[in-house]
Scaffold this motif. Structure first.
Motif, mmCIF file in Angstrom:
data_model
loop_
_atom_site.group_PDB
_atom_site.id
_atom_site.type_symbol
_atom_site.label_atom_id
_atom_site.label_comp_id
_atom_site.label_asym_id
_atom_site.label_seq_id
_atom_site.Cartn_x
_atom_site.Cartn_y
_atom_site.Cartn_z
ATOM 1 N N MET A 1 -10.561 13.779 -6.428
ATOM 2 C CA MET A 1 -10.562 12.706 -7.541
ATOM 3 C C MET A 1 -11.707 12.736 -8.377
ATOM 4 O O MET A 1 -12.814 13.547 -8.007
ATOM 5 C CB MET A 1 -10.995 11.472 -6.728
ATOM 6 N N SER A 2 -11.497 12.493 -9.570
ATOM 7 C CA SER A 2 -12.703 12.885 -10.585
ATOM 8 C C SER A 2 -13.729 11.553 -10.924
ATOM 9 O O SER A 2 -13.031 10.430 -11.228
ATOM 10 C CB SER A 2 -12.177 13.285 -11.859
ATOM 11 N N PHE A 3 -14.997 11.671 -10.974
ATOM 12 C CA PHE A 3 -15.670 10.425 -11.084
ATOM 13 C C PHE A 3 -16.879 10.844 -12.438
ATOM 14 O O PHE A 3 -17.311 11.975 -12.511
ATOM 15 C CB PHE A 3 -16.194 10.104 -9.910
ATOM 16 N N ALA A 4 -16.920 9.866 -13.131
ATOM 17 C CA ALA A 4 -18.152 10.157 -14.209
ATOM 18 C C ALA A 4 -19.344 8.996 -13.521
ATOM 19 O O ALA A 4 -18.962 7.911 -12.907
ATOM 20 C CB ALA A 4 -17.827 9.435 -15.555
ATOM 21 N N THR A 5 -20.414 9.654 -13.856
ATOM 22 C CA THR A 5 -21.606 8.754 -13.382
ATOM 23 C C THR A 5 -22.350 7.976 -14.457
ATOM 24 O O THR A 5 -22.817 8.773 -15.388
ATOM 25 C CB THR A 5 -22.513 9.570 -12.298
ATOM 26 N N THR A 6 -22.649 6.942 -14.345
ATOM 27 C CA THR A 6 -23.281 6.221 -15.515
ATOM 28 C C THR A 6 -24.779 6.247 -15.383
ATOM 29 O O THR A 6 -25.244 6.755 -14.174
ATOM 30 C CB THR A 6 -22.873 4.537 -15.380
ATOM 31 N N ALA A 7 -25.491 5.641 -16.418
ATOM 32 C CA ALA A 7 -26.919 5.888 -16.509
ATOM 33 C C ALA A 7 -27.426 5.116 -15.251
ATOM 34 O O ALA A 7 -28.661 5.368 -15.040
ATOM 35 C CB ALA A 7 -27.450 5.278 -17.846
ATOM 36 N N ASP A 8 -26.932 4.032 -14.859
ATOM 37 C CA ASP A 8 -27.445 3.253 -13.747
ATOM 38 C C ASP A 8 -26.753 3.735 -12.543
ATOM 39 O O ASP A 8 -26.960 2.867 -11.356
ATOM 40 C CB ASP A 8 -27.209 1.757 -13.875
ATOM 41 N N GLY A 9 -26.098 4.800 -12.338
ATOM 42 C CA GLY A 9 -25.605 5.469 -11.052
ATOM 43 C C GLY A 9 -24.614 5.029 -10.603
ATOM 44 O O GLY A 9 -24.008 5.114 -9.421
ATOM 45 N N ILE A 10 -23.658 4.170 -11.298
ATOM 46 C CA ILE A 10 -22.254 3.788 -11.022
ATOM 47 C C ILE A 10 -21.016 5.047 -11.106
ATOM 48 O O ILE A 10 -21.181 5.374 -12.211
ATOM 49 C CB ILE A 10 -21.731 2.440 -11.792
ATOM 50 N N ARG A 11 -20.608 5.153 -10.109
ATOM 51 C CA ARG A 11 -19.200 6.142 -10.228
ATOM 52 C C ARG A 11 -18.141 5.442 -10.905
ATOM 53 O O ARG A 11 -17.608 4.361 -10.295
ATOM 54 C CB ARG A 11 -19.018 6.759 -8.980
ATOM 55 N N ALA A 75 -19.066 -1.133 -22.801
ATOM 56 C CA ALA A 75 -19.114 -0.313 -24.067
ATOM 57 C C ALA A 75 -19.917 1.078 -23.720
ATOM 58 O O ALA A 75 -19.164 2.183 -23.831
ATOM 59 C CB ALA A 75 -19.830 -0.843 -25.170
ATOM 60 N N ASP A 76 -20.966 0.840 -22.860
ATOM 61 C CA ASP A 76 -21.647 2.287 -22.701
ATOM 62 C C ASP A 76 -20.922 3.133 -21.514
ATOM 63 O O ASP A 76 -20.970 4.335 -21.462
ATOM 64 C CB ASP A 76 -23.040 2.003 -22.127
ATOM 65 N N ASP A 77 -20.222 2.282 -20.736
ATOM 66 C CA ASP A 77 -19.352 3.100 -19.765
ATOM 67 C C ASP A 77 -18.303 3.884 -20.466
ATOM 68 O O ASP A 77 -18.024 5.219 -19.734
ATOM 69 C CB ASP A 77 -18.613 2.120 -18.775
ATOM 70 N N ILE A 78 -17.811 3.454 -21.311
ATOM 71 C CA ILE A 78 -16.640 4.516 -22.317
ATOM 72 C C ILE A 78 -17.539 5.823 -22.414
ATOM 73 O O ILE A 78 -16.951 6.874 -22.267
ATOM 74 C CB ILE A 78 -16.269 3.839 -23.582
ATOM 75 N N ALA A 79 -18.760 5.680 -23.076
ATOM 76 C CA ALA A 79 -19.388 6.935 -23.234
ATOM 77 C C ALA A 79 -19.796 7.819 -22.150
ATOM 78 O O ALA A 79 -19.851 9.136 -22.080
ATOM 79 C CB ALA A 79 -20.734 6.487 -24.126
ATOM 80 N N ALA A 80 -20.151 7.139 -20.953
ATOM 81 C CA ALA A 80 -20.317 7.894 -19.706
ATOM 82 C C ALA A 80 -19.133 8.761 -19.300
ATOM 83 O O ALA A 80 -19.271 9.835 -18.984
ATOM 84 C CB ALA A 80 -20.785 6.876 -18.786
ATOM 85 N N VAL A 81 -18.014 8.081 -19.502
ATOM 86 C CA VAL A 81 -16.618 8.881 -19.270
ATOM 87 C C VAL A 81 -16.616 9.914 -20.119
ATOM 88 O O VAL A 81 -16.334 11.032 -19.626
ATOM 89 C CB VAL A 81 -15.511 8.038 -19.261
ATOM 90 N N MET A 82 -16.968 9.973 -21.279
ATOM 91 C CA MET A 82 -16.682 10.804 -22.364
ATOM 92 C C MET A 82 -17.676 11.831 -22.149
ATOM 93 O O MET A 82 -17.394 13.264 -22.177
ATOM 94 C CB MET A 82 -16.900 10.378 -23.935
#
Length: 293
Positions: A1-11, A75-82
């Motif tokens: 499974m693949s995960f991106a991590t956001t600036a506030d630590g959410i996967r 909106a920022d979570d989209i950027a985190a995935v990118m």
């Protein structure tokens, strides 16, 4: 499974398929990363396609604190995935809640949007229904908590703009309703309270939208009543914007009419990549009916 991590630590869980110019799909409140399967299969033939689960939607993390949910964060979570996929730019496609996130991505991360597809975005935007929308959003959050997702999905999946899908494609609608019943009740409630009930009306964003440069396509169903007027507003406000209205269609556009939806997007992407999706010709004056001199 693949995960991106956001600036506030959410996967954030994501899936990717294909290669080529990237497309990121952003799901609606009633959907999840699985909701884009007809698009993932079609567009991955010639694009790198990405679908992901918003925060609050397993297998993505489900923060318990409502303050970890907002329109700006979505909106920022989209950027985190990118970022996780090292994508400098992509076409962004969103439906409903995902359409609002896509619109705000275009405002907050304009340089990273090759284009924007804003589908079924309008709920809560109409000023005359603003307070009602906030109230019903809070009630939906409450019912997810009280009844649980499996039980409340039986009610939510039969909304006024969902029955079109059920009538046309009972099997597809049942799959949507079943997946909705698998959602995390806490995540759904926090999303309703933190994102949906608190997001600004698009009419309050007019000044920013008038200078948003990304090529944009707005798509609405003609029986998705609360998206029709907001869709026209976006068409008239965003400089390089087209509007497609799908007949006899409700809210779940990409699943209800996948072939028509895919065809609209394919033509849009082709024109964008050819440099032909341009701002409206200044000679096309909205105030003019016929030219006389």
């Amino acid at each position: 499974m693949s995960f991106a991590t956001t600036a506030d630590g959410i996967r954030l869980y994501y899936e990717t398929a294909g290669s080529g110019t990237p497309i990121v799909f952003v799901h609606e409140f009633g959907g999840d990363h699985r909701s884009w399967e007809p698009q993932m299969r079609y567009f991955s033939r010639r694009h790198q396609c990405v679908t992901f689960g918003a925060r609050g939607y397993p297998p993505s993390d489900v923060p318990k604190d409502m303050e970890r949910y907002s329109q700006a964060i979505a909106a920022d979570d989209i950027a985190a995935v990118m970022d996780a996929l090292q994508l400098p730019r992509a076409h962004i496609v969103g439906l409903s809640m995902g359409g609002f996130a896509t619109l705000h991505f275009g405002l907050r991360h304009s340089g990273r949007a090759a284009s924007l597809v804003i589908a079924g975005a309008g709920y809560g935007a109409e000023k005359e229904h603003e307070e009602y929308f906030r109230g019903v959003s809070l009630e939906v959050a409450k019912q997810f908590e009280l009844q649980g997702a499996e039980r409340f999905a039986r009610t939510y999946s039969l909304g006024a703009s969902r029955v079109q899908f059920q009538n046309k494609d009972p099997r597809g609608w049942q799959e949507f309703a079943t997946w909705l019943g698998q959602h995390d009740a806490v995540g759904a409630a926090n999303t309703m309270r933190g994102v949906q009930a608190r997001r600004p009306s698009i009419y309050d964003l007019e000044a920013e939208l008038r200078v948003m440069g990304a090529p944009s396509l707005v798509v609405v169903g003609d029986e998705d009543d609360h998206c029709l007027q907001p869709g026209i507003f976006l068409k008239k406000t965003i400089p390089a914007c087209g509007l497609a209205v799908m007949p006899k269609t409700g809210h779940t556009l990409n699943l209800e009419e996948p072939a028509a939806f895919n065809a609209l997007l394919a033509e849009f992407f082709a024109q964008v990549e050819a440099g032909q999706w341009k701002p409206r010709d200044p000679r096309a004056l909205p105030s003019q009916i016929m030219k006389t001199d």
